[in-house]
Structure formats: structure tokens, C-alpha cells
Scaffold this motif. Structure first.
Motif, PDB file in Angstrom:
ATOM      1  N   GLU A 149       0.992   4.324  -2.997  1.00 51.23           N
ATOM      2  CA  GLU A 149       0.799   5.754  -2.731  1.00 51.23           C
ATOM      3  C   GLU A 149       1.780   6.611  -3.528  1.00 51.23           C
ATOM      4  OE1 GLU A 149       1.144   6.238   1.427  1.00 51.23           O
ATOM      5  OE2 GLU A 149      -0.774   5.247   1.918  1.00 51.23           O
TER       6      GLU A 149
ATOM      7  N   HIS B 209       0.835  -1.206   0.000  1.00 52.25           N
ATOM      8  CA  HIS B 209       0.000   0.000   0.000  1.00 52.25           C
ATOM      9  C   HIS B 209       0.867   1.253   0.000  1.00 52.25           C
ATOM     10  CE1 HIS B 209      -3.990  -1.733   0.284  1.00 52.25           C
ATOM     11  NE2 HIS B 209      -3.585  -2.564   1.244  1.00 52.25           N
ATOM     12  N   GLU B 210       1.957   1.234   0.713  1.00 56.25           N
ATOM     13  CA  GLU B 210       2.866   2.375   0.730  1.00 56.25           C
ATOM     14  C   GLU B 210       3.467   2.621  -0.649  1.00 56.25           C
ATOM     15  OE1 GLU B 210       7.016   3.778   2.957  1.00 56.25           O
ATOM     16  OE2 GLU B 210       5.961   1.952   3.587  1.00 56.25           O
TER      17      GLU B 210
ATOM     18  N   GLU C 117       3.232   5.529  -6.689  1.00 60.07           N
ATOM     19  CA  GLU C 117       2.930   5.359  -8.108  1.00 60.07           C
ATOM     20  C   GLU C 117       2.232   4.025  -8.315  1.00 60.07           C
ATOM     21  OE1 GLU C 117       6.295   4.698 -10.662  1.00 60.07           O
ATOM     22  OE2 GLU C 117       7.542   4.000  -9.000  1.00 60.07           O
ATOM     23  N   ASP C 118       1.723   3.822  -9.545  1.00 58.88           N
ATOM     24  CA  ASP C 118       1.136   2.523  -9.882  1.00 58.88           C
ATOM     25  C   ASP C 118       2.265   1.521 -10.045  1.00 58.88           C
ATOM     26  OD1 ASP C 118      -1.471   3.128  -9.733  1.00 58.88           O
ATOM     27  OD2 ASP C 118      -1.852   3.284 -11.878  1.00 58.88           O
TER      28      ASP C 118
END
Length: 565
Positions: A216, A212-213, A218-219
């Protein structure tokens, strides 16, 4: 067998046996004194035999029934403890502890030959070839049909409270992920740097938080992969995340493809992006297969097989996508295409698998199984088609003899591991878990398998020494399968079946015999005392006979001088 448990158990038991021998020597010395053997021979050298017999009789008369109960009871207890330990050690490591210690420690002391040392150059070359073959046979492979950890393995844990994956299996998966999804240039992109640490993290929640980090920033395709594998609780959720990963992965692949010839660093990055893209498409095809869109899954798998043949990256062959394709084609009952795939991959130069061998056997069994009857075959003999089907079954069983028991439901299935050992129990579970339904769908196929599979073992009476169509069966499969499979609730299949070691049978007999003696001595003390005295008298009869002959040959004066020494 692990060296640490052996080191921890060998020395205590060696110390125990040493103390036991010293105690026995001490008891013999004490009994020697109580018999007063030397005094009788000195005072009555002319009647040594009668002195020995009277001393023995006097000693035996002083022993009470309680002594015999204590002696037999203690012997039964000690032999029982040794039996329990031997049985536990055999169940855990597949060998006898006493035999292992004897071979490893006593044989060198007694001057035994070290069979591991070659005597000449020919033996050395043979050992080298054998070692190379052993390494090849015992290589652990990624399971092509491995389940999703979050949507399937974890749900099983939530329902049953059992862990379907072993630590060793998950550790191998972590190593695979680091090989597939990381490269030396990850530090150039912040999200990839975070994921490089995430793949090394042991705690699942820490891995998910790191993914998840990374998202945040980029994809990140590998972050979506981790979430789809471990956080998604359903196949539908996993498919959504893999589609997002596919979009991000295709962008990275196009960029790295343009720069791959600019240096080794860019080439490594392009190889990593290729692995990521193939992995995502493969898992998307598996999602389609699980959700019932089998034709869509077949199309994606065919494209991946073509892509795999076009790209010269060795890691792509580890996915074994053709095995996913075979399973999907069997679900569609498209047997002509299955035969075409087998013609391409069932080649002598390519590594075999249970999927290849048993699918080939299924296709040949399908041609005759619906009309096959063992009674009719025994009367008229096997036709050419039936003979081909039986030979194909024998070939498959020789490659992996563990599969038939799962297909015939003689043994219960568990969830397949993420890694398998070819020709081992783990591969048999992985194959039967997905292909049992295909065998059931072909009428009479399981009946033909049931009637013919055991005939394989008559052709290879010594499978560890010599095979028929394949190399001898590797001896390392049991050890590797015990690491890959949850032995807490699954009994690992062993081939060839090991007989109980001699020392387990010996200690079991000794424990039972001494326990019976202790019980009989406690119930009938006087009668057992008479039997014990008669037994000991008979036991010492040869010694008395030898002493009588020696006494008749030697002069009494010489005999007297010898007893004084």
C-alpha cells in the motif's frame, strides 16, 4: 541428543535404581534373619554346613507357590516397563538410555578415561581437524529445488491434513529470508521496514498482512516475494506475483547499483537488492519449469549461472542454481549439455551433492544400461564402459547411501523439505523426488543400479571410520534429518544401520523369561516349587562346598570365635 530430555530422565531413573538397590539389600538382610544362620553356627559350630542346609531347606519349604508367582510376575512387569522405555528411547534418540547413563555418569565415577581430552598436541590437532570436518559435513543447506509453500506445501496439508514441514525447517527458512532480503538500511524505506518485521513474524497470516500493508505504501519486491511464496495457491498465481516483484526489484537494483560505492551502507543495500533479484529470477525459472516451459527455464537458469560467476557475493553460491539447470536439461534429455555442466561443477575443489554424483552416474550408466545383463557380465566380466558406470554408481552411493532405496522405490517418497543435509536422508528425498523420472526414462538404468549399488558397502566396511573416495560418513546426519523431516509419518533412513543395543535385548529376554516362569508357576505350582528348590540348592552348592573346606581346615574353637564376631 538434547540435553534437556536427558536431564529430565536421568535423575528419576537414577533415583529409581537407587531405591531398587536399597530394597534388594533390605530383602537380603530379612532373608538372613529368617535363615537364623548365626544361631545355627553358634549352637552347632561343628555342623555348620548341615545347619546351613537345614536352614535353607526350612526357609524354602515355608515359601508357597503364590510367592513364586508374585516374584516372577513382578520381575516380568518391571523388566517389561524397562524394555518399553528403552525401545522408545532408542527409536527417538538412536541409543540405549542405560548405556548412555552408564557412559556419561558411571564411567567418571569408576575412573574411566575421558576420551574427549587429548593426551598430546598431535591428538589435539587431529581432534580439531575432525571437528572442522564434522561441522562442514553437517552443515544444513538450502534446498535448490524447494517447493512453493502456498501453492504446493499448503495444498498438501489441505488434502492430507499432514504438515510436510517441521518447525526447525521453517525456522531456518525465516533466518534465510532475513539474511537474503533485509539489510541495515531498511529503516530508510518505510515498506522495507515493514517487511523487515514481517520476515521475523511466525504467524503466516501476520506475514501476509504485513506484505499487503507494505504494498500500500509502494511497490516492494520483497512483499511480492512473500505473497508469491505463501499466499498464492497455484503456480500460475505465484508466477504473476514474481513478475511484479521482478519489475520492482530491477528498479531497486539499478538505483542501488549507482550508489554502491558511496559508502558501506549503500554497498549493503546493493548486495541485498542483488540477492532479491537473483532469488526472483530463480523462482521465475522454476515456475516456467513447473508449467512446462522448460526451454525458457533453461535460458533463465543459464543467465543466472553466468551472473553468479560474475558477481562476487558469497550468498549467491547458496542458491546452487546449477542443480536447477541440471534437472531442467535432463528433462529436455539434452545429455551433452548436462555433461558440460558437470565438467564445470564436478570438480575436486567444489562441494559435492547427490545431484552432481548421481547425475554423473546416470550419464555413464546410460551408455551401457540398455544392453547390460548381470548373467552375461558374470560370464564374460565387465567391459571398460560398464566398469566406469559401476564405479560411478559406487561413488554416488558412497556419497549418499540413502538415495538408491528411493530410486528403486523400496521406500516411499514424501515432499522434500526446504533445507537438506548433504549425504543425509533429507538430500536423498529431495534428489529422488525430482530425478526419479529421469532415471526411469533411461532404459536399464535402474536395473544397473539395482544390481550394483550394494557392492559399495563391501569397499567401505567401516564407513564411520574410513571412506573410499570421500571423507568418512558423518555420524550427525540422523540427528539433523530427524529435525528436518516429519518423523510423524516418515521413517528416517539411518546409515549405517544400527543394531539393537545390548540392554534392549537383555531386558527383552529377561521380560520373556520371567513372564514364562510366572505362567508356569501359576499353572504347575508344585512342580515349579520343586524346580525352584532344586535350582536354589544347586546355586548354593559352591558356597556349601567352600564352607565345608573352611570348616575342615580351621579348628572348631576358632570357628566358634569367628561366628561370635
Amino acid at each position: 541428543m538434547p540435553e534437556q530430555p536427558e536431564f529430565c530422565m536421568v535423575w528419576p531413573w537414577t533415583f529409581f535404581w537407587t531405591i531398587w538397590y536399597f530394597v534388594m539389600l533390605f530383602m537380603i538382610y530379612v532373608y538372613r534373619l529368617s535363615l537364623n544362620y548365626r544361631d545355627h553356627l553358634i549352637t552347632a559350630p561343628s555342623s555348620a554346613m548341615f545347619g546351613t542346609e537345614s536352614s535353607l531347606s526350612m526357609f524354602l519349604n515355608t515359601l508357597t507357590p503364590k510367592f513364586y508367582v508374585a516374584l516372577t510376575g513382578t520381575s516380568s512387569l518391571i523388566s517389561g516397563l524397562i524394555l518399553i522405555f528403552e525401545w522408545w528411547y532408542f527409536r527417538k534418540y538412536g541409543t540405549s538410555f542405560i548405556e548412555q547413563v552408564s557412559v556419561s555418569h558411571l564411567r567418571p565415577l569408576l575412573g574411566g578415561v575421558d576420551t574427549s581430552t587429548p593426551n598430546n598436541s598431535n591428538t589435539s590437532n587431529g581432534d580439531a581437524d575432525s571437528n572442522r570436518q564434522s561441522v562442514s559435513e553437517c552443515k544444513v543447506w538450502r534446498n535448490p529445488l524447494n517447493l512453493f509453500r502456498g501453492a504446493e506445501y499448503n495444498r498438501y496439508t489441505w488434502v492430507t491434513g499432514r504438515e510436510p514441514l517441521t518447525y526447525y525447517d521453517m525456522n531456518l527458512s525465516a533466518q534465510d529470508h532475513q539474511t537474503f532480503f533485509t539489510c541495515d538500511s531498511d529503516h530508510l524505506r518505510p515498506a522495507d521496514a515493514i517487511m523487515q518485521k514481517a520476515w521475523r513474524e511466525r504467524n503466516p497470516q501476520a506475514r501476509i498482512s504485513a506484505a499487503h500493508e507494505a504494498l500500500e505504501l509502494e511497490d516492494c519486491a520483497t512483499a511480492y516475494i512473500l505473497l508469491a511464496e505463501e499466499e498464492a495457491t497455484t503456480i500460475v498465481d505465484a508466477e504473476k506475483l514474481f513478475k511484479q516483484a521482478l519489475k520492482a526489484g530491477e528498479g531497486c537494483y539499478r538505483r542501488s547499483q549507482q550508489l554502491q560505492h558511496h559508502g558501506s551502507q549503500y554497498e549493503a543495500q546493493h548486495r541485498r537488492d542483488t540477492n532479491v533479484l537473483v532469488y526472483i529470477k530463480r523462482r521465475l525459472s522454476m515456475c516456467s519449469r513447473k508449467l512446462g516451459r522448460t526451454r525458457e527455464a533453461v535460458k533463465m537458469m543459464r543467465d543466472l549461472c553466468v551472473f553468479q560467476l560474475m558477481k562476487e557475493f558469497p550468498l549467491l553460491s547458496m542458491f546452487n542454481i546449477h542443480e536447477n539447470l541440471l534437472e531442467s536439461l535432463l528433462e529436455l534429455q539434452n545429455y551433452a549439455d548436462v555433461q558440460a555442466v558437470l565438467a564445470k561443477y564436478d570438480d575436486i575443489s567444489l562441494p559435492k551433492s547427490a545431484t552432481i554424483c548421481y547425475t554423473a552416474a546416470l550419464l555413464k550408466a546410460r551408455a551401457v544400461s540398455d544392453k547390460f545383463s548381470p548373467e552375461a557380465a558374470s560370464r564374460r566380466g565387465l567391459s571398460t564402459a560398464e566398469m566406469n558406470a559401476v564405479e560411478a554408481i559406487h561413488r554416488a552411493v558412497e556419497f549418499n547411501p540413502h538415495v538408491p532405496k528411493y530410486l528403486l522405490e523400496m521406500k516411499s517418497l514424501i515432499l522434500p523439505p526446504e533445507h537438506i543435509l548433504k549425504r543425509g536422508d533429507s538430500e536423498a528425498i529431495a534428489y529422488a523426488f525430482f530425478h526419479l523420472q529421469h532415471w526411469k526414462r533411461v532404459e536399464g538404468a535402474l536395473n544397473l543400479l539395482h544390481c550394483t549399488w550394494e557392492g559399495t558397502f563391501r569397499m567401505i566396511p567401516y564407513p564411520l571410520e574410513k571412506g573410499h573416495l570421500f571423507y568418512p560418513y558423518p555420524i550427525c546426519t540422523e540427528t539433523a534429518d530427524r529435525e528436518l523431516l516429519p518423523t510423524v509419518f516418515h521413517e528416517v533412513s539411518v546409515y549405517p544401520k544400527k543394531e539393537l543395543p545390548f540392554f534392549i535385548l537383555f531386558t527383552a529376554g529377561l521380560c520373556s523369561f520371567t513372564a514364562m516362569l510366572a505362567l508356569l508357576t501359576h499353572q504347575f505350582p508344585e512342580l515349579m516349587g520343586v524346580f525352584a528348590k532344586a535350582f536354589l540348592s544347586t546355586l548354593f552348592a559352591p558356597l556349601n562346598f567352600i564352607m565345608e573346606k573352611v570348616e575342615s581346615i580351621l579348628p572348631s574353637s576358632l570357628w566358634h570365635q569367628l561366628t561370635r564376631i
